[in-house]
Write an enzyme that holds these catalytic residues in place. Structure first.
Site, PDB file in Angstrom:
ATOM      1  N   TRP A 131      70.658 -48.685  14.155  1.00  0.00           N
ATOM      2  CA  TRP A 131      69.673 -48.255  15.152  1.00  0.00           C
ATOM      3  C   TRP A 131      69.389 -46.761  15.107  1.00  0.00           C
ATOM      4  O   TRP A 131      68.446 -46.293  15.723  1.00  0.00           O
ATOM      5  CB  TRP A 131      70.192 -48.582  16.566  1.00  0.00           C
ATOM      6  CG  TRP A 131      71.611 -48.132  16.775  1.00  0.00           C
ATOM      7  CD1 TRP A 131      72.725 -48.899  16.601  1.00  0.00           C
ATOM      8  CD2 TRP A 131      72.073 -46.827  17.123  1.00  0.00           C
ATOM      9  NE1 TRP A 131      73.863 -48.150  16.818  1.00  0.00           N
ATOM     10  CE2 TRP A 131      73.491 -46.869  17.140  1.00  0.00           C
ATOM     11  CE3 TRP A 131      71.436 -45.617  17.421  1.00  0.00           C
ATOM     12  CZ2 TRP A 131      74.277 -45.753  17.435  1.00  0.00           C
ATOM     13  CZ3 TRP A 131      72.217 -44.511  17.710  1.00  0.00           C
ATOM     14  CH2 TRP A 131      73.621 -44.587  17.723  1.00  0.00           C
ATOM     15  N   PRO A 156      66.981 -56.062  12.514  1.00  0.00           N
ATOM     16  CA  PRO A 156      67.178 -54.724  13.068  1.00  0.00           C
ATOM     17  C   PRO A 156      68.378 -54.737  14.002  1.00  0.00           C
ATOM     18  O   PRO A 156      68.789 -55.800  14.486  1.00  0.00           O
ATOM     19  CB  PRO A 156      65.889 -54.477  13.856  1.00  0.00           C
ATOM     20  CG  PRO A 156      65.362 -55.833  14.199  1.00  0.00           C
ATOM     21  CD  PRO A 156      65.817 -56.763  13.105  1.00  0.00           C
ATOM     22  N   SER A 207      78.305 -49.786  10.464  1.00  0.00           N
ATOM     23  CA  SER A 207      79.660 -49.229  10.509  1.00  0.00           C
ATOM     24  C   SER A 207      80.546 -49.817   9.407  1.00  0.00           C
ATOM     25  O   SER A 207      80.276 -50.906   8.877  1.00  0.00           O
ATOM     26  CB  SER A 207      80.274 -49.538  11.871  1.00  0.00           C
ATOM     27  OG  SER A 207      80.361 -50.938  12.025  1.00  0.00           O
ATOM     28  N   GLU A 228      75.838 -49.328   3.251  1.00  0.00           N
ATOM     29  CA  GLU A 228      75.637 -47.913   3.601  1.00  0.00           C
ATOM     30  C   GLU A 228      76.355 -47.725   4.934  1.00  0.00           C
ATOM     31  O   GLU A 228      75.838 -48.156   5.965  1.00  0.00           O
ATOM     32  CB  GLU A 228      74.153 -47.610   3.764  1.00  0.00           C
ATOM     33  CG  GLU A 228      73.345 -48.075   2.579  1.00  0.00           C
ATOM     34  CD  GLU A 228      72.762 -46.933   1.794  1.00  0.00           C
ATOM     35  OE1 GLU A 228      72.170 -47.191   0.763  1.00  0.00           O
ATOM     36  OE2 GLU A 228      72.904 -45.780   2.237  1.00  0.00           O
ATOM     37  N   LEU A 229      77.507 -47.108   4.899  1.00  0.00           N
ATOM     38  CA  LEU A 229      78.386 -47.130   6.063  1.00  0.00           C
ATOM     39  C   LEU A 229      78.562 -45.741   6.671  1.00  0.00           C
ATOM     40  O   LEU A 229      77.773 -44.844   6.429  1.00  0.00           O
ATOM     41  CB  LEU A 229      79.723 -47.755   5.658  1.00  0.00           C
ATOM     42  CG  LEU A 229      79.589 -49.102   4.918  1.00  0.00           C
ATOM     43  CD1 LEU A 229      80.941 -49.628   4.491  1.00  0.00           C
ATOM     44  CD2 LEU A 229      78.870 -50.127   5.781  1.00  0.00           C
ATOM     45  N   CYS A 262      74.243 -40.791  10.220  1.00  0.00           N
ATOM     46  CA  CYS A 262      75.357 -41.127   9.317  1.00  0.00           C
ATOM     47  C   CYS A 262      75.845 -39.854   8.637  1.00  0.00           C
ATOM     48  O   CYS A 262      77.016 -39.742   8.306  1.00  0.00           O
ATOM     49  CB  CYS A 262      74.930 -42.165   8.300  1.00  0.00           C
ATOM     50  SG  CYS A 262      73.424 -41.748   7.437  1.00  0.00           S
ATOM     51  N   GLU A 359      84.982 -41.431  13.017  1.00  0.00           N
ATOM     52  CA  GLU A 359      83.562 -41.094  13.167  1.00  0.00           C
ATOM     53  C   GLU A 359      83.242 -40.952  14.657  1.00  0.00           C
ATOM     54  O   GLU A 359      83.532 -41.848  15.449  1.00  0.00           O
ATOM     55  CB  GLU A 359      82.697 -42.193  12.544  1.00  0.00           C
ATOM     56  CG  GLU A 359      81.245 -41.791  12.457  1.00  0.00           C
ATOM     57  CD  GLU A 359      80.369 -42.838  11.761  1.00  0.00           C
ATOM     58  OE1 GLU A 359      80.528 -44.027  12.025  1.00  0.00           O
ATOM     59  OE2 GLU A 359      79.517 -42.420  10.945  1.00  0.00           O
TER      60      GLU A 359
HETATM   61  P1  NAD Z   1      77.052 -51.758  13.460  1.00  0.00           P
HETATM   62  O1  NAD Z   1      77.962 -52.026  12.320  1.00  0.00           O
HETATM   63  O2  NAD Z   1      77.577 -51.931  14.839  1.00  0.00           O
HETATM   64  O3  NAD Z   1      75.760 -52.698  13.381  1.00  0.00           O
HETATM   65  C1  NAD Z   1      74.884 -52.691  12.261  1.00  0.00           C
HETATM   66  C2  NAD Z   1      74.131 -54.001  12.207  1.00  0.00           C
HETATM   67  O4  NAD Z   1      75.044 -55.053  11.900  1.00  0.00           O
HETATM   68  C3  NAD Z   1      73.452 -54.385  13.514  1.00  0.00           C
HETATM   69  O5  NAD Z   1      72.181 -54.924  13.219  1.00  0.00           O
HETATM   70  C4  NAD Z   1      74.366 -55.463  14.080  1.00  0.00           C
HETATM   71  O6  NAD Z   1      73.727 -56.381  14.920  1.00  0.00           O
HETATM   72  C5  NAD Z   1      74.833 -56.143  12.796  1.00  0.00           C
HETATM   73  N1  NAD Z   1      76.106 -56.879  12.885  1.00  0.00           N
HETATM   74  C6  NAD Z   1      77.126 -56.720  13.768  1.00  0.00           C
HETATM   75  N2  NAD Z   1      78.129 -57.602  13.464  1.00  0.00           N
HETATM   76  C7  NAD Z   1      77.734 -58.294  12.373  1.00  0.00           C
HETATM   77  C8  NAD Z   1      78.332 -59.309  11.565  1.00  0.00           C
HETATM   78  N3  NAD Z   1      79.536 -59.801  11.836  1.00  0.00           N
HETATM   79  N4  NAD Z   1      77.641 -59.769  10.498  1.00  0.00           N
HETATM   80  C9  NAD Z   1      76.427 -59.294  10.196  1.00  0.00           C
HETATM   81  N5  NAD Z   1      75.802 -58.337  10.919  1.00  0.00           N
HETATM   82  C10 NAD Z   1      76.453 -57.845  11.998  1.00  0.00           C
HETATM   83  O7  NAD Z   1      76.484 -50.280  13.251  1.00  0.00           O
HETATM   84  P2  NAD Z   1      75.479 -49.470  14.193  1.00  0.00           P
HETATM   85  O8  NAD Z   1      76.184 -49.078  15.446  1.00  0.00           O
HETATM   86  O9  NAD Z   1      74.176 -50.175  14.300  1.00  0.00           O
HETATM   87  O10 NAD Z   1      75.214 -48.176  13.323  1.00  0.00           O
HETATM   88  C11 NAD Z   1      76.041 -47.051  13.340  1.00  0.00           C
HETATM   89  C12 NAD Z   1      76.836 -46.966  12.054  1.00  0.00           C
HETATM   90  O11 NAD Z   1      75.976 -47.031  10.940  1.00  0.00           O
HETATM   91  C13 NAD Z   1      77.583 -45.653  11.905  1.00  0.00           C
HETATM   92  O12 NAD Z   1      78.864 -45.905  11.383  1.00  0.00           O
HETATM   93  C14 NAD Z   1      76.731 -44.889  10.898  1.00  0.00           C
HETATM   94  O13 NAD Z   1      77.428 -43.892  10.189  1.00  0.00           O
HETATM   95  C15 NAD Z   1      76.272 -45.983  10.023  1.00  0.00           C
HETATM   96  N6  NAD Z   1      75.069 -45.625   9.283  1.00  0.00           N
HETATM   97  C16 NAD Z   1      75.170 -45.386   7.956  1.00  0.00           C
HETATM   98  C17 NAD Z   1      74.050 -45.002   7.219  1.00  0.00           C
HETATM   99  C18 NAD Z   1      74.127 -44.721   5.757  1.00  0.00           C
HETATM  100  O14 NAD Z   1      73.081 -44.601   5.145  1.00  0.00           O
HETATM  101  N7  NAD Z   1      75.290 -44.606   5.157  1.00  0.00           N
HETATM  102  C19 NAD Z   1      72.825 -44.848   7.874  1.00  0.00           C
HETATM  103  C20 NAD Z   1      72.755 -45.094   9.241  1.00  0.00           C
HETATM  104  C21 NAD Z   1      73.883 -45.485   9.935  1.00  0.00           C
END
Ligand code: NAD
Length: 456
Positions: A131, A156, A207, A228-229, A262, A359
């Site tokens: 997001w 999304p 994440s 991409e974490l 990120c 983080e």
């Molecule tokens: P998140 O892992 O909570 O969620 C990401 C997505 O995964 C969401 O759409 C969520 O609904 C989905 N999801 C949750 N559980 C799932 C499952 N079991 N199976 C499949 N999908 C599932 O992350 P977030 O809070 O949306 O984003 C923040 C994180 O993203 C931070 O750690 C940040 O560093 C990272 N991030 C990394 C990059 C990069 O390019 N490396 C870019 C942006 C954000």
């Protein structure tokens, strides 16, 4: 699903979630539609992406407001994200034709043998997204995926659902068939349902915890997987810098988008010779950041997108102070409705503190003094992550020598929190696998086919 504005807890919208059944049906439709999309002349796919780009430009203000209301990004920063999207899309438009082109890598002089590489799309890909920069991280995947002839199941984040739905509508308006790009909304369970489909590739941004779960789920399927974490991105300020300029640059890198990038600067190591002056300048810059209503143009710090993160940040402050850090400003939630956290600076930090290990994803920074470049390198590498790292020095060669030794996918000399479409975006260690952006990020959606062509 209820979409709630994190700035004031007001209900923005109610949205009907997808279900396991609607996800499976979208997959079936995407599978059926993908071959025709792959056969569509490249010029038509390029035209659809240009149309999408132009629609985003035209509707910028309305799209930015939607993002601000659902995840709290200050309006100026939401508009910046949409403005910069154009350059990313243009990179893909310019470079996809040459990446897709067939290559003859060997031709026997007598014409008896040609060896050729052609490039085919993967097929149907899952795009599960975050997001914090939904337009950027979404486009890094769905734009090159569509250009190279794939169908996309786009999930999304639940904190950017309305933006995700608008993205789906814009693709349809731009001429991409509805079955080729499907937006599927809901919480993690819907992301899991998307990943469970027999897709040909999974492209995830989010994440480490979720990325790891996904990697475990798909590992037996022998499909393309990109993750991409998160990061715990360090910067080292050497003893030969313009202290004020470094402080201004790094405070912005740590706090822009509320520190929810990120590649936000998450840890700062500073040479002891300039530590005091740097910390003073840094705090001075941070105290000038305007926290407030994200719909106001002058606001620099909006609310956190996820209320739960307030507890995480307060816990980091408590842990750091208990272990000897000095809280110089902020350190608590703001005294107003909504999920606001005051921009926070902790000096005298050490790598034993959670603020220097986990983080943060918020407007908070730990600063630690170091005695030498070697000590800085050792501390920067003391992390499970490896997304970005930086060094500030008037001597570019010195900064380069430092950064050569740091395990990170992206390194910055006198810069931070920066992404270029021309360079691969890639993580080491728990920051992920694979690359988006650059020509690597186009090839990611293709599989090579090797041709041995002999005369008959
Ligand atoms: P998140 O892992 O909570 O969620 C990401 C997505 O995964 C969401 O759409 C969520 O609904 C989905 N999801 C949750 N559980 C799932 C499952 N079991 N199976 C499949 N999908 C599932 O992350 P977030 O809070 O949306 O984003 C923040 C994180 O993203 C931070 O750690 C940040 O560093 C990272 N991030 C990394 C990059 C990069 O390019 N490396 C870019 C942006 C954000």
């Amino acid at each position: 699903m209820k979409i709630v504005n994190p700035a004031n807890d007001a209900l923005v919208a109610e949205v009907k979630d997808d279900s396991a059944a609607t996800v499976a049906a979208a997959y079936e439709r995407a599978r059926a539609a993908q071959p025709a999309w792959a056969r569509t002349p490249l010029a038509e796919r390029l035209a659809a992406v240009k149309h999408f780009r132009d629609l985003v430009t035209k509707r910028r203000d309305e799209l930015a407001l939607t993002l601000t209301r659902e995840m709290g990004k200050p309006i100026t920063q939401a508009q910046n994200e949409l403005n910069a999207l154009r350059g990313r899309i243009d990179f893909f438009l310019t470079h996809t034709p040459s990446v897709l082109a067939e290559e003859t890598v060997f031709s026997q002089e007598d014409g008896a043998l040609d060896e050729v590489i052609s490039h085919e799309p993967l097929g149907v890909v899952a795009n599960v997204s975050a997001w914090n920069y939904p337009w950027f991280v979404g486009s890094n995947v769905f734009v090159p995926a569509l250009l190279t002839g794939n169908a996309v199941l786009y999930k999304p984040s639940e904190h950017a659902t309305l933006t995700g739905q608008r993205i789906g509508e814009l693709w349809r308006e731009a001429g991409v068939p509805a079955d080729v790009f499907a937006t599927l909304v809901g919480e993690g369970v819907i992301g899991a349902a998307v990943v469970e489909q027999p897709v040909d590739g999974v492209f995830f941004t989010g994440s480490y915890a979720t990325g790891r779960r996904i990697a475990e789920r798909v590992s037996s399927r022998m499909i393309r997987l990109q993750l991409e974490l998160g990061g715990k991105d360090p910067t080292y300020v050497t003893d030969d810098v313009d202290v004020r300029a470094a402080a201004e640059s790094l405070a912005d890198g740590a706090m822009y988008n509320g520190g929810q990038s990120c590649c936000s600067v998450e840890r700062i190591y500073v040479h002891r010779a300039v530590e005091q002056a740097f910390v003073e300048a840094f705090v001075d810059v941070v105290k000038g950041f305007k926290l407030g209503d994200p719909e106001e143009k002058a606001t620099y710090i909006g609310p956190l997108a996820r209320r739960e993160q307030l507890d995480v940040l307060e816990g980091q402050v408590e842990d750091a102070v208990a272990k000897g850090a000095r809280l110089l400003t902020g350190g608590r939630r703001a005294d107003r409705p909504g999920a606001f956290f005051e921009p926070t600076v902790l000096a005298g930090a050490t790598n034993a503190m959670r603020v220097m290990r986990d983080e943060s994803f918020g407007p908070i920074i730990g600063i630690a003094g170091v005695a030498s470049d070697d000590e800085a390198v050792a501390l920067m590498n003391d992390t499970e992550y490896g997304l970005t790292a930086g060094a500030y020095s008037k001597d570019r060669a010195r900064a380069a020598r430092i950064l050569e030794r740091v395990h990170a996918g992206t390194v910055y000399v006198n810069a931070c929190d920066r992404v270029s479409p021309r360079l691969p975006w890639t993580g080491r260690k728990h920051s992920g696998i694979g690359s988006t952006l650059s020509t690597y990020g186009i090839r990611a959606f293709l599989q090579p086919k090797a041709w041995h062509k002999k005369a008959g």
